[in-house]
Design an enzyme around this catalytic site. Structure first.
Site, PDB file in Angstrom:
ATOM      1  N   CYS A  91      70.149 102.770  22.958  1.00 36.90           N
ATOM      2  CA  CYS A  91      69.357 103.819  22.296  1.00 36.90           C
ATOM      3  C   CYS A  91      68.959 103.334  20.896  1.00 36.90           C
ATOM      4  O   CYS A  91      68.185 102.387  20.765  1.00 36.90           O
ATOM      5  CB  CYS A  91      70.153 105.120  22.270  1.00 36.90           C
ATOM      6  SG  CYS A  91      69.287 106.538  21.568  1.00 36.90           S
ATOM      7  N   ASP A  94      62.730 108.608  31.369  1.00 38.71           N
ATOM      8  CA  ASP A  94      63.078 108.796  29.962  1.00 38.71           C
ATOM      9  C   ASP A  94      61.960 109.553  29.255  1.00 38.71           C
ATOM     10  O   ASP A  94      60.863 109.025  29.058  1.00 38.71           O
ATOM     11  CB  ASP A  94      63.302 107.437  29.297  1.00 38.71           C
ATOM     12  CG  ASP A  94      63.925 107.538  27.914  1.00 38.71           C
ATOM     13  OD1 ASP A  94      63.726 108.564  27.238  1.00 38.71           O
ATOM     14  OD2 ASP A  94      64.609 106.579  27.510  1.00 38.71           O
ATOM     15  N   HIS A 112      66.924 108.653  30.028  1.00 37.74           N
ATOM     16  CA  HIS A 112      67.472 108.040  28.830  1.00 37.74           C
ATOM     17  C   HIS A 112      69.012 108.012  28.926  1.00 37.74           C
ATOM     18  O   HIS A 112      69.614 108.835  29.591  1.00 37.74           O
ATOM     19  CB  HIS A 112      67.047 108.839  27.600  1.00 37.74           C
ATOM     20  CG  HIS A 112      67.355 108.158  26.307  1.00 37.74           C
ATOM     21  ND1 HIS A 112      66.705 107.017  25.901  1.00 37.74           N
ATOM     22  CD2 HIS A 112      68.251 108.439  25.332  1.00 37.74           C
ATOM     23  CE1 HIS A 112      67.183 106.629  24.732  1.00 37.74           C
ATOM     24  NE2 HIS A 112      68.128 107.471  24.370  1.00 37.74           N
TER      25      HIS A 112
END
Length: 277
Positions: free
Chosen positions: A154, A211, A243
């Site tokens: 991330c 995502d 995600h």
């Protein structure tokens, strides 16, 4: 990554960032007598930066190094466990607390406030310099930075792209669902798409087709930028994953994609000289 005899499925809730509680039943905690892990302190820019490291207990000679870059939640239990998993694969893994100067993610109980009041205040230039100092710590503590890789998740995925354009000693990078484009600010003056032409290490990008924060359009833009730059890089998109699909402690976890991504990461490190063949 699959659970094995040296792993247990348990939710060690007290060691996770408050903003992600409660943890999911799929949470993986790696527990093995074959590794040594713990907290350390890394001298960096005149301060002592907290970090977590893990390494195999028995090793012949210096170990290959992997810098592990945190999510927005800091070096909480999931990132520590990534280090332990890498140690089982033969690496010296180190995860520095990359915004220790700006605050403590454990003080925040929701993601929007954590991002706006802490994460957004951290300058990229500071982060890249701190990672250099983490690499220097590894070199002084049994690591061989001639065989150094980086991986991040991330927030850390984006940083991994940037670091591959920053440190010419890096052999390979693996970026998990890191943002590729965005607005430029004083803290974030460039994004991965801006440094595609500057990459000095091969980068593997792992992304989720579902995502909502990283649209497939931006992934395709990045692919085009990499192609134009003739960069050594590959982007894999898992159509069914969203995600944070490797975050086994969250509902976003997608086990099949996470397992494949982990195997690809290890193969990428082998291919480009981080690990011994």
């Amino acid at each position: 990554m699959k659970t094995s005899d040296n792993m247990t499925q348990k939710a060690a809730a007290g060691t996770f960032a408050p903003a992600v509680l409660p943890t999911a039943s799929t949470t993986i905690i790696t527990d093995s007598p074959a590794i040594h892990a713990g907290e350390t302190s890394v001298p960096s820019q005149g301060e002592n930066m907290p970090a977590f490291y893990a390494r195999p207990k028995s090793a012949d000679g210096p170990l290959p190094v992997v810098l592990v870059v945190q999510e927005i939640f800091g070096v909480h239990e999931h990132i520590r466990d990534i280090c332990r998993r890498l140690a089982l694969e033969g690496y010296l893994a180190i995860a520095p607390e990359l915004y220790f100067r700006e605050g403590d993610p454990n003080d925040y109980h929701d993601i929007p406030t954590l991002f706006s009041e802490l994460v957004s205040k951290v300058p990229d230039t500071q982060v890249l310099s701190d990672l250099d100092h983490a690499a220097n710590w590894a070199a002084r503590n049994g690591g061989d930075i001639r065989r150094m890789g980086i991986t991040g998740f991330c927030w850390g995925g984006r940083i991994s792209w940037l670091y591959a354009a920053h440190n010419p000693q890096l052999r390979a990078a693996v970026a998990w669902y890191g943002r590729l484009t965005g607005d430029r600010t004083m803290k974030q003056q460039k994004h991965p798409i801006d440094v595609a032409v500057d990459l000095s290490a091969p980068v593997l990008g792992l992304y989720g087709g579902q995502d909502e924060g990283i649209p497939l359009e931006s992934v395709e833009q990045m692919r085009q930028a990499l192609h134009a730059a003739n960069a050594t890089a590959e982007i894999i998109v898992y159509p069914e994953a969203g995600h944070a699909f490797n975050a086994d402690y969250r509902p976003s976890y997608h086990a099949e994609s996470a397992s494949d991504g982990w195997a690809r990461m290890l193969a990428w490190f082998r291919q480009y000289g981080v690990a011994s063949q």
